[in-house]
Write a protein that holds these residues in place. Structure first.
Motif, short mmCIF file in Angstrom:
data_model
loop_
_atom_site.label_atom_id
_atom_site.label_comp_id
_atom_site.label_asym_id
_atom_site.label_seq_id
_atom_site.Cartn_x
_atom_site.Cartn_y
_atom_site.Cartn_z
N ASP A 179 0.87 -1.25 0.00
CA ASP A 179 0.08 0.05 0.04
C ASP A 179 0.77 1.27 0.07
OD1 ASP A 179 -1.74 2.08 0.47
OD2 ASP A 179 -2.85 1.08 2.01
N LEU A 226 -0.08 4.30 -0.96
CA LEU A 226 -0.71 5.61 -0.70
C LEU A 226 -0.52 5.74 1.09
CD1 LEU A 226 -4.15 5.50 -2.19
CD2 LEU A 226 -2.43 7.08 -2.66
N ARG A 236 3.47 6.56 1.29
CA ARG A 236 3.73 7.78 0.93
C ARG A 236 3.43 8.91 2.18
NH1 ARG A 236 1.79 6.88 -4.16
NH2 ARG A 236 3.15 6.78 -5.85
N GLU A 237 2.24 8.54 2.70
CA GLU A 237 1.68 9.26 3.94
C GLU A 237 2.87 9.34 5.20
OE1 GLU A 237 -2.29 10.14 6.89
OE2 GLU A 237 -1.77 8.23 5.89
N GLU A 260 6.99 5.26 -6.95
CA GLU A 260 6.85 4.32 -5.65
C GLU A 260 8.08 3.97 -5.48
OE1 GLU A 260 2.07 2.64 -6.24
OE2 GLU A 260 3.97 1.74 -7.64
N TYR A 267 -4.73 7.50 5.45
CA TYR A 267 -4.72 6.09 4.74
C TYR A 267 -4.66 5.12 6.01
CZ TYR A 267 -4.59 8.90 0.53
OH TYR A 267 -4.61 9.69 -0.49
#
Length: 327
Positions: free
Chosen positions: A61, A63, A66-67, A98, A298
């Motif tokens: 994951d 997302l 990245r958070e 990514e 997320y």
């Protein structure tokens, strides 16, 4: 009269320590590098350990990753270390966006040199895992053609690699280690690491004084393998003397929701370490990357209400290394 006799001895002692006065032909300033450097160790968490809070798997994951990386970037901008040592750094095959290196390289670590060694490939997510070092001035990456091998597997899920650095024309051998998670056999693996590290120092022609060992290094004086490892290379933990209470040194904590979700029976500990030769000067040493955000965008599907940068904290130290003794 007694004061007059004691003054010269006290003055010489102070002079030797502070100003490097000549005594027995040795100068303190000549024994150590002219400059210090800061180094931060951080495990980025590869999200392979499942959460015990939910059945939803965060593997792959990006997302959520990245958070977390945004929070890591914010904290790196504050500490601004000269060297950052990473474990469990990831990139996804065929997807430049990514990539931990690309994301951090456009942020706090812009302009840093990178030395990354791939240690694992995960077919299910097409992710490559690295041990890596990001190096900023005044430290520089160096190279050597004396040793072909760059990394060593340790057990099933442990890895070791090295980076050769240079500061003011003096070499630094940086060892990046992630010992196996299974604590029952880790003590045994320190003997393997000792043998390989002794060979590496000999092949590169670098003395123990120029050695920095960074990474996941569980153990203590009651562990025979760990104690023998530290004694062999005359290592000390940079945290020594910088924690008023043992809890100040913890790099894994029950207050960290990510750690609690992935602890799998592990207790909070001080295992993310930076170790140096016992004669190195340590002017600062502290836990870092321990700030959290009250809300996560997320992390909700994984049962998280708050956001943490990683499942463990980082460790930061400011070092001044001793030069190799004249032979």
């Amino acid at each position: 009269m007694q004061r007059a006799q004691l003054f010269p001895l006290a003055f010489l002692s102070l002079c030797l320590w502070v100003n490097g006065c000549a005594l027995f032909g040795i100068r303190t300033s000549e024994r150590y590098d002219d400059r210090s450097f800061s180094i931060l160790n951080l495990n980025l968490f590869n999200q392979r350990i499942p959460s015990t809070i939910t059945n939803k798997n965060w593997r792959g994951d990006w997302l959520f990753r990245r958070e977390r990386l945004e929070l890591i970037d914010e904290q790196l901008r504050i500490s601004r270390p000269d060297i950052v040592v990473f474990q469990e750094l990831l990139t996804r095959r065929g997807s430049p966006s990514e990539s931990d290196i690309n994301i951090l390289n456009f942020g706090a670590l812009e302009g840093y040199e990178w030395d990354a060694e791939m240690v694992a490939f995960y077919k299910d997510t097409q992710e490559m895992q690295y041990n890596a070092a990001a190096v900023g001035l005044p430290v520089k990456l160096s190279s050597s053609d004396k040793v072909e091998k760059k990394h060593w597997p340790i057990g099933i899920d442990g890895f070791m690699n090295y980076s050769l650095l240079e500061l003011d024309q003096q070499p630094i051998l940086l060892i990046n280690i992630s010992m196996p998670i299974s604590a029952q056999k880790v003590d045994h693996w320190y003997k393997f690491v000792s043998t390989e590290l002794q060979n590496l120092l000999k092949e590169l022609g670098i003395c123990k004084q120029r050695l920095v060992v960074s990474g996941y290094l569980p153990g203590g004086v009651v562990w025979p393998g760990f104690a023998e490892f530290t004694e062999t290379f005359e290592l000390k933990d940079t945290a020594t003397g910088f924690c008023e209470a043992a809890s100040d040194c913890l790099t894994s904590s029950n207050q960290n929701d990510l750690f609690m979700a992935t602890a799998q029976g592990q207790s909070p500990s001080h295992s993310e370490r930076i170790m140096v030769h016992r004669d190195a000067l340590v002017s600062f040493s502290n836990v870092v990357m321990n700030k959290m955000k009250d809300k996560t965008v997320y992390g909700g599907p994984y049962g998280l209400q708050r956001l943490w940068a990683s499942r463990v904290y980082g460790w930061l130290a400011d070092l001044r290394l001793q030069r190799c003794p004249a032979s």
